[in-house]
Design a protein around this motif. Structure first.
Motif, PDB file in Angstrom:
ATOM      1  N   ASP A 165       0.830  -1.212   0.000  1.00  0.00           N
ATOM      2  CA  ASP A 165       0.000   0.000   0.000  1.00  0.00           C
ATOM      3  C   ASP A 165       0.863   1.259   0.000  1.00  0.00           C
ATOM      4  N   LYS A 166       1.941   1.256   0.772  1.00  0.00           N
ATOM      5  CA  LYS A 166       2.852   2.412   0.806  1.00  0.00           C
ATOM      6  C   LYS A 166       3.531   2.603  -0.544  1.00  0.00           C
ATOM      7  N   GLU A 167       3.914   1.503  -1.156  1.00  0.00           N
ATOM      8  CA  GLU A 167       4.547   1.597  -2.467  1.00  0.00           C
ATOM      9  C   GLU A 167       3.571   2.141  -3.506  1.00  0.00           C
ATOM     10  N   ILE A 168       2.338   1.682  -3.451  1.00  0.00           N
ATOM     11  CA  ILE A 168       1.304   2.180  -4.367  1.00  0.00           C
ATOM     12  C   ILE A 168       1.093   3.675  -4.167  1.00  0.00           C
ATOM     13  N   ALA A 169       1.011   4.109  -2.915  1.00  0.00           N
ATOM     14  CA  ALA A 169       0.818   5.540  -2.625  1.00  0.00           C
ATOM     15  C   ALA A 169       1.981   6.361  -3.175  1.00  0.00           C
ATOM     16  N   SER A 170       3.193   5.861  -3.013  1.00  0.00           N
ATOM     17  CA  SER A 170       4.368   6.566  -3.527  1.00  0.00           C
ATOM     18  C   SER A 170       4.331   6.650  -5.053  1.00  0.00           C
ATOM     19  N   LEU A 171       3.988   5.534  -5.691  1.00  0.00           N
ATOM     20  CA  LEU A 171       3.905   5.525  -7.155  1.00  0.00           C
ATOM     21  C   LEU A 171       2.792   6.438  -7.657  1.00  0.00           C
ATOM     22  N   GLU A 172       1.672   6.465  -6.955  1.00  0.00           N
ATOM     23  CA  GLU A 172       0.578   7.357  -7.357  1.00  0.00           C
ATOM     24  C   GLU A 172       0.992   8.823  -7.240  1.00  0.00           C
ATOM     25  N   ARG A 173       1.762   9.153  -6.205  1.00  0.00           N
ATOM     26  CA  ARG A 173       2.258  10.533  -6.084  1.00  0.00           C
ATOM     27  C   ARG A 173       3.189  10.872  -7.246  1.00  0.00           C
ATOM     28  N   SER A 174       4.068   9.956  -7.570  1.00  0.00           N
ATOM     29  CA  SER A 174       4.981  10.181  -8.690  1.00  0.00           C
ATOM     30  C   SER A 174       4.220  10.306 -10.000  1.00  0.00           C
ATOM     31  N   GLN A 175       3.264   9.429 -10.205  1.00  0.00           N
ATOM     32  CA  GLN A 175       2.438   9.483 -11.410  1.00  0.00           C
ATOM     33  C   GLN A 175       1.725  10.828 -11.515  1.00  0.00           C
TER      34      GLN A 175
END
Length: 138
Positions: A46-56
């Motif tokens: 979930d943390k990785e997804i949140a980080s990737l969504e911020r980058s996206q």
């Protein structure tokens, strides 16, 4: 004034782009894991997804600003609507691609959740790489 605001947004997007750190698949799960280990693994995903969504989102903001500038400079109003439609299509693609994988793993909800999250991570990483491609190739 509008150009000043656009410059500020552009600089903010660049700062966010370079400051957002990805978890780079640091999440691991042993084959014979306990319930607590599985829970921590899912939280890590979930943390990785949140980080990737911020980058996206940062790349989407940057491209929106770049396309706005191109539109202002050239008068080409076709780019922005198509770009926005592509973002919506990408979101739907992610959801549908991961949903069928999730459903295939049911009724094991834990495995289904893990498969969905891994799928989401893979598609987000691919999309970010596409968004990073420069607008001016020639």
């Amino acid at each position: 004034m509008a150009k000043n605001n656009r410059l500020n947004l552009y600089m903010s997007a660049l700062c966010m782009m370079f400051s957002s750190a990805s978890y780079a698949n640091d999440c691991t799960l042993a084959e014979q894991s306990t319930t607590d280990e599985t829970k921590k693994y899912i939280q890590c995903l979930d943390k990785e997804i949140a980080s990737l969504e911020r980058s996206q989102q940062t790349w989407i903001t940057k491209l929106t600003l770049d396309l706005g500038k191109i539109q202002d400079d050239t008068g080409n109003t076709q780019l922005m609507p198509i770009f926005k439609r592509s973002i919506k299509s990408q979101t739907r693609f992610l959801e549908d691609s991961c949903r069928w994988r999730y459903l295939q793993k049911m009724p094991n909800a834990t495995q289904a959740a893990i498969v969905y999250k891994r799928c989401e991570i893979a598609i987000l990483e691919q999309h970010i790489e596409v968004l990073k491609q420069p607008l001016k190739l020639f």
